[in-house]
Design a protein around this motif. Structure first.
Motif, PDB file in Angstrom:
ATOM      1  N   PHE A  54       0.851  -1.185   0.000  1.00 41.96           N
ATOM      2  CA  PHE A  54       0.000   0.000   0.000  1.00 41.96           C
ATOM      3  C   PHE A  54       0.888   1.235   0.000  1.00 41.96           C
ATOM      4  CE2 PHE A  54      -2.680  -3.299   1.799  1.00 41.96           C
ATOM      5  CZ  PHE A  54      -3.856  -3.138   1.063  1.00 41.96           C
ATOM      6  N   SER A  55       0.457   2.271  -0.702  1.00 42.13           N
ATOM      7  CA  SER A  55       1.306   3.454  -0.833  1.00 42.13           C
ATOM      8  C   SER A  55       0.474   4.724  -0.753  1.00 42.13           C
ATOM      9  CB  SER A  55       2.064   3.426  -2.162  1.00 42.13           C
ATOM     10  OG  SER A  55       1.170   3.509  -3.266  1.00 42.13           O
ATOM     11  N   TYR A  56       1.149   5.776  -0.328  1.00 41.57           N
ATOM     12  CA  TYR A  56       0.587   7.125  -0.344  1.00 41.57           C
ATOM     13  C   TYR A  56       1.633   8.063  -0.918  1.00 41.57           C
ATOM     14  CZ  TYR A  56      -0.502  11.853   1.138  1.00 41.57           C
ATOM     15  OH  TYR A  56      -0.713  13.207   1.141  1.00 41.57           O
ATOM     16  N   ARG A  57       1.228   8.898  -1.850  1.00 38.86           N
ATOM     17  CA  ARG A  57       2.113   9.909  -2.411  1.00 38.86           C
ATOM     18  C   ARG A  57       1.431  11.273  -2.364  1.00 38.86           C
ATOM     19  NH1 ARG A  57       3.122   5.442  -5.769  1.00 38.86           N
ATOM     20  NH2 ARG A  57       5.330   5.037  -6.277  1.00 38.86           N
ATOM     21  N   TYR A  58       2.232  12.271  -2.091  1.00 39.66           N
ATOM     22  CA  TYR A  58       1.771  13.657  -2.182  1.00 39.66           C
ATOM     23  C   TYR A  58       2.656  14.377  -3.191  1.00 39.66           C
ATOM     24  CZ  TYR A  58       1.509  18.633  -1.179  1.00 39.66           C
ATOM     25  OH  TYR A  58       1.402  19.989  -1.308  1.00 39.66           O
ATOM     26  N   ASN A  92      -1.990  20.433  -6.145  1.00 42.08           N
ATOM     27  CA  ASN A  92      -1.662  19.436  -5.137  1.00 42.08           C
ATOM     28  C   ASN A  92      -2.407  18.155  -5.458  1.00 42.08           C
ATOM     29  OD1 ASN A  92      -0.093  21.120  -3.092  1.00 42.08           O
ATOM     30  ND2 ASN A  92      -1.970  22.311  -3.290  1.00 42.08           N
ATOM     31  N   MET A  93      -1.700  17.042  -5.366  1.00 32.70           N
ATOM     32  CA  MET A  93      -2.314  15.750  -5.650  1.00 32.70           C
ATOM     33  C   MET A  93      -1.958  14.756  -4.546  1.00 32.70           C
ATOM     34  SD  MET A  93      -1.840  13.143  -8.929  1.00 32.70           S
ATOM     35  CE  MET A  93      -2.446  14.341 -10.118  1.00 32.70           C
ATOM     36  N   HIS A  94      -2.996  14.075  -4.046  1.00 29.98           N
ATOM     37  CA  HIS A  94      -2.820  12.996  -3.079  1.00 29.98           C
ATOM     38  C   HIS A  94      -3.149  11.688  -3.793  1.00 29.98           C
ATOM     39  CE1 HIS A  94      -2.680  15.898   0.289  1.00 29.98           C
ATOM     40  NE2 HIS A  94      -3.544  16.572  -0.454  1.00 29.98           N
ATOM     41  N   MET A  95      -2.246  10.715  -3.732  1.00 29.93           N
ATOM     42  CA  MET A  95      -2.421   9.463  -4.456  1.00 29.93           C
ATOM     43  C   MET A  95      -2.362   8.281  -3.499  1.00 29.93           C
ATOM     44  SD  MET A  95       0.072  10.389  -7.676  1.00 29.93           S
ATOM     45  CE  MET A  95       1.113  11.451  -6.655  1.00 29.93           C
ATOM     46  N   LEU A  96      -3.377   7.444  -3.537  1.00 27.87           N
ATOM     47  CA  LEU A  96      -3.419   6.204  -2.771  1.00 27.87           C
ATOM     48  C   LEU A  96      -3.317   5.041  -3.740  1.00 27.87           C
ATOM     49  CD1 LEU A  96      -6.250   6.903  -0.165  1.00 27.87           C
ATOM     50  CD2 LEU A  96      -3.787   6.792   0.278  1.00 27.87           C
ATOM     51  N   GLY A  97      -2.411   4.111  -3.451  1.00 27.25           N
ATOM     52  CA  GLY A  97      -2.210   2.993  -4.356  1.00 27.25           C
ATOM     53  C   GLY A  97      -2.146   1.669  -3.622  1.00 27.25           C
ATOM     54  N   ALA A  98      -2.465   0.603  -4.323  1.00 27.48           N
ATOM     55  CA  ALA A  98      -2.348  -0.752  -3.786  1.00 27.48           C
ATOM     56  C   ALA A  98      -1.811  -1.661  -4.875  1.00 27.48           C
ATOM     57  CB  ALA A  98      -3.699  -1.256  -3.288  1.00 27.48           C
ATOM     58  N   PHE A 112      -5.712   5.599  -6.887  1.00 26.42           N
ATOM     59  CA  PHE A 112      -6.736   6.636  -6.756  1.00 26.42           C
ATOM     60  C   PHE A 112      -6.035   7.964  -6.482  1.00 26.42           C
ATOM     61  CE2 PHE A 112      -8.337   2.626  -5.156  1.00 26.42           C
ATOM     62  CZ  PHE A 112      -9.568   2.480  -5.768  1.00 26.42           C
ATOM     63  N   ASN A 113      -6.628   9.054  -6.918  1.00 34.18           N
ATOM     64  CA  ASN A 113      -6.011  10.348  -6.623  1.00 34.18           C
ATOM     65  C   ASN A 113      -7.063  11.411  -6.340  1.00 34.18           C
ATOM     66  OD1 ASN A 113      -6.476  11.932  -9.296  1.00 34.18           O
ATOM     67  ND2 ASN A 113      -5.618   9.979  -9.971  1.00 34.18           N
ATOM     68  N   TYR A 114      -6.650  12.378  -5.536  1.00 38.06           N
ATOM     69  CA  TYR A 114      -7.480  13.517  -5.176  1.00 38.06           C
ATOM     70  C   TYR A 114      -6.682  14.777  -5.480  1.00 38.06           C
ATOM     71  CZ  TYR A 114     -10.513  16.643  -2.497  1.00 38.06           C
ATOM     72  OH  TYR A 114     -11.355  17.659  -2.125  1.00 38.06           O
ATOM     73  N   LEU A 115      -7.269  15.690  -6.247  1.00 37.48           N
ATOM     74  CA  LEU A 115      -6.559  16.882  -6.695  1.00 37.48           C
ATOM     75  C   LEU A 115      -7.198  18.140  -6.143  1.00 37.48           C
ATOM     76  CD1 LEU A 115      -7.008  14.825  -9.404  1.00 37.48           C
ATOM     77  CD2 LEU A 115      -5.338  16.397 -10.327  1.00 37.48           C
ATOM     78  N   SER A 116      -6.367  19.147  -5.931  1.00 35.36           N
ATOM     79  CA  SER A 116      -6.848  20.504  -5.661  1.00 35.36           C
ATOM     80  C   SER A 116      -5.971  21.457  -6.459  1.00 35.36           C
ATOM     81  CB  SER A 116      -6.802  20.827  -4.168  1.00 35.36           C
ATOM     82  OG  SER A 116      -5.484  20.740  -3.664  1.00 35.36           O
TER      83      SER A 116
END
Length: 339
Positions: A54-58, A92-98, A112-116
């Motif tokens: 599992f990963s998280y990237r900013y 800004n982008m938050h990325m969740l990966g598996a 998955f990603n969430y952008l602002s």
């Protein structure tokens, strides 16, 4: 497209030759700080059968000032031809990966990603305003297949596609639309609106203290979205080198070549004469980017296989199609945990 295929064939030939001419049999290992690529590179590694990660990237990316082709230009020049020009755009982008490996040869990946995003503007009349959007982007799915892992080298391919879950109808209030919202131009949308397949080929090598890698990737836009346009294809070639200075720390340098195609079609809700970002001739370009970073890896203990990555990147060269904000710095930070 021909260049993309040629690079894939060249990489495959080089790595196959290296595999056959080295008599030492030793597998490439991810169990070291430089066992993963710089944190900004996706789909760079695979996992053993039954393993999860599992990963998280900013990622923070900034764009500012204007370029016409490869030359800097001014807002005054832009306002001679358009009513409005952007001046700055932080994202800004938050990325969740598996990732999960059902076998030693295959690894499945989802992202998955969430952008602002914000975009600051100037008008021909001397006014200033800012538009903002935020929300979830497109979902990316991929299958990675390992061709070989031998002689401290490995080669794997990637077949994936994106699901158009991100909005392409984001809107905000502008001086011309007050008090109502109006649809925002292409760079301020959260998704592509199309199912976009992608292909990649990644080669990795290492010795006792150094690792290196190369990845060629293409994202192909197919069809047309509900707003009667599609974004341009995207081709990039990443090359990196990392030095392991301790069992838990490595430093890396990365060089990327990137080509982004021009938007095809036109959103009927946008006026290309109003603002430069609504004119599709001002989209895409050719880039060369460089980055430096580090990876931190925990090889033992209760949190074994937890790793952190950091990279700061900036453009070394950019030749933009038409008139656009130029890319500036990109900061990427991430955490990955495998078990």
């Amino acid at each position: 497209m021909k260049i993309y295929i040629s690079v894939i064939l060249m990489m495959a030939t080089i790595t196959f030759y290296a595999q056959e001419t080295n008599d030492q049999y030793q597998k490439w290992s991810a169990g070291r700080p430089d066992g993963h690529a710089p944190i900004s590179v996706m789909g760079d590694h695979m996992h053993g059968k039954g393993e999860w990660m599992f990963s998280y990237r900013y990622m923070h990316m900034n764009m500012g000032d204007l370029k016409l082709g490869s030359d800097d230009t001014t807002t005054d020049s832009a306002l001679n031809n358009y009513m409005v020009t952007p001046t700055n755009m932080p994202m800004n982008m938050h990325m969740l990966g598996a990732m999960f490996a059902p076998s030693d040869k295959i690894t499945l990946m989802v992202m998955f990603n969430y952008l602002s995003m914000e975009m600051e503007h100037l008008t021909r009349m001397g006014g200033a305003f800012t538009t903002e959007v935020s929300g979830f982007g497109d979902v990316n799915l991929a299958l990675l297949y390992k061709f070989f892992n031998k002689n401290q080298q490995t080669l794997h391919g990637q077949l994936g596609f994106s699901i158009p879950t991100g909005s392409i109808t984001e809107s905000d209030v502008t001086p011309a639309s007050t008090p109502n919202e109006t649809e925002l131009p292409y760079p301020m949308q959260l998704g592509s609106g199309t199912f976009d397949p992608n292909l990649a080929l990644t080669y990795l090598g290492q010795n006792a203290s150094i690792s290196w890698g190369s990845q060629v990737k293409g994202v192909f836009r197919i069809g047309e979205n509900d707003r009667e346009f599609r974004y341009g294809n995207r081709y990039n070639l990443n090359n990196w080198l990392a030095i392991k200075v301790a069992d838990w720390l490595s430093f890396s340098a990365r060089l990327e070549g990137l080509i982004i195609g021009e938007i095809e079609g036109t959103d009927p809700n946008l006026n290309p004469m109003m603002v430069i970002t609504a004119d599709t001739t001002n989209s895409g370009g050719t880039f060369m980017n460089g980055g430096v970073g580090c990876n931190i890896y925990l090889p033992t203990g209760a949190l074994k296989n937890l790793r952190f990555g950091f990279e700061l990147a900036a453009p070394l060269y950019q030749d933009l199609n038409g008139l656009q904000l130029k890319n500036k710095e990109t900061l990427t930070f991430g955490a990955q945990y495998a078990f």
